[in-house]
Each structure stands twice: as C-alpha cells, then as structure tokens.
Design an enzyme around this catalytic site. Structure first.
Site, mmCIF file in Angstrom:
data_model
loop_
_atom_site.group_PDB
_atom_site.id
_atom_site.type_symbol
_atom_site.label_atom_id
_atom_site.label_comp_id
_atom_site.label_asym_id
_atom_site.label_seq_id
_atom_site.Cartn_x
_atom_site.Cartn_y
_atom_site.Cartn_z
ATOM 1 N N THR A 1 120.815 84.449 -31.793
ATOM 2 C CA THR A 1 120.617 83.041 -32.176
ATOM 3 C C THR A 1 121.807 82.468 -32.925
ATOM 4 O OG1 THR A 1 119.482 83.721 -34.203
ATOM 5 C CG2 THR A 1 118.104 83.236 -32.274
ATOM 6 N N HIS B 1 127.900 89.512 -35.983
ATOM 7 C CA HIS B 1 127.302 90.053 -37.203
ATOM 8 C C HIS B 1 126.553 91.322 -36.869
ATOM 9 C CE1 HIS B 1 124.442 87.252 -35.361
ATOM 10 N NE2 HIS B 1 123.477 88.027 -35.829
HETATM 11 P P1 AMP Z 1 120.781 87.207 -34.186
HETATM 12 O O1 AMP Z 1 121.700 86.079 -33.792
HETATM 13 O O2 AMP Z 1 119.550 87.273 -33.336
HETATM 14 O O3 AMP Z 1 121.472 88.546 -34.223
HETATM 15 O O4 AMP Z 1 120.213 86.949 -35.639
HETATM 16 C C1 AMP Z 1 120.660 85.965 -36.524
HETATM 17 C C2 AMP Z 1 120.006 86.218 -37.852
HETATM 18 O O5 AMP Z 1 120.511 85.298 -38.802
HETATM 19 C C3 AMP Z 1 118.478 86.077 -37.864
HETATM 20 O O6 AMP Z 1 117.894 87.306 -38.279
HETATM 21 C C4 AMP Z 1 118.235 84.959 -38.882
HETATM 22 O O7 AMP Z 1 117.083 85.170 -39.664
HETATM 23 C C5 AMP Z 1 119.498 84.991 -39.718
HETATM 24 N N1 AMP Z 1 119.868 83.733 -40.352
HETATM 25 C C6 AMP Z 1 119.973 82.512 -39.772
HETATM 26 N N2 AMP Z 1 120.373 81.595 -40.661
HETATM 27 C C7 AMP Z 1 120.524 82.254 -41.850
HETATM 28 C C8 AMP Z 1 120.908 81.853 -43.164
HETATM 29 N N3 AMP Z 1 121.234 80.586 -43.451
HETATM 30 N N4 AMP Z 1 120.943 82.791 -44.134
HETATM 31 C C9 AMP Z 1 120.617 84.070 -43.867
HETATM 32 N N5 AMP Z 1 120.260 84.513 -42.638
HETATM 33 C C10 AMP Z 1 120.201 83.619 -41.648
#
Ligand code: AMP
Ligand code: ZN
Length: 112
Positions: free
Chosen positions: A96, A101
């Site tokens: 998402t 990361h």
């Molecule tokens: P992914 O792209 O699926 O590997 O996961 C993205 C992650 O970022 C998800 O687990 C979200 O909960 C996390 N996330 C999105 N926005 C934020 C934020 N502002 N602070 C901390 N975590 C975030």
C-alpha cells in the site's frame, strides 16, 4: 532522492510525525500505525523506490545495510525472542505504500 507525494518520504522529512525508534543517515525505523503483532516496526530506506527489482548497486547496498542494522533494533524493541521480516512487493502482496520498507514483526509468537 525523496518524493513530495509519498507518505514515507514526508515522514522522513519530518512533515508527518511518527513513533520513531531508530534513525541514522540511511534509514528510519518507526512503529506501524496499524500493528499486526505486539511489536510491528517499519524500517524505511531513506531513498524513494518501490520494489527491490528497482535496486541498483547503491540501493542493494542500502537494503544490505538495513538488514545488518535490523537485528539490534529488533532486539532493543522487544523482539529478543525472534521476529519476522516482510517486504511486500506490488499489488498481489497488498503493498500500500510504494516506498521500500521492511516490516519487523514480533514481541509474541507469530502465526505460521
Ligand atoms: P505495505 O505497503 O503493505 O508493506 O504496508 C504499509 C504499512 O504502512 C502498513 O502496515 C500501514 O499500517 C503502515 N502505515 C501507513 N501509514 C503509516 C503512518 N503514517 N505511520 C505508520 N505506519 C503507517
Ligand atoms: Zn517515498
């Protein structure tokens, strides 16, 4: 290089706050806002790219650097009995945030 439209780049630049647990010149580690385990950290590269397939030599070195740092950071944050690293890549993985990361999950026994 950072990207003006990316949420993780904004966090790196300090434009959006985060629960930071570690930072150096190459990476930032903070708590996931929607934790999927007792401890859920995100190790974020200080370079805006989406996929490991986009890694050139410098980015591969950056990923290696992060992997070398993560054990100590994980242990310092409650993952002293093991942890899981996850890198979601693209749509089918449910990625998402399109900025590389590494999820660090632990602090409790994880489902297989
Ligand atoms: P992914 O792209 O699926 O590997 O996961 C993205 C992650 O970022 C998800 O687990 C979200 O909960 C996390 N996330 C999105 N926005 C934020 C934020 N502002 N602070 C901390 N975590 C975030
Ligand atoms: Zn970014």
């Amino acid at each position: 290089m950072l990207n003006n439209d990316c949420i993780f780049c904004k966090i790196i630049k300090g434009e959006i706050s985060c629960a930071k647990v570690y930072e150096d010149g190459k990476m930032l580690v903070f708590k996931d806002i929607e934790p999927k385990a007792k401890v859920h950290l995100l190790a974020v590269a200080k370079d805006h790219f989406k996929l490991i397939s986009e890694a050139d030599e410098a980015r591969a070195e950056l990923i290696k650097y992060m992997l070398m740092k993560i054990p100590q950071i994980a242990e310092n944050n409650g993952c002293d009995n093991g942890y899981r690293l996850v890198i979601n890549q693209g749509e089918d993985a449910g990625q998402t945030v399109f900025h590389l990361h590494i999820h660090i999950l632990g602090g409790e026994p994880l489902e297989q």
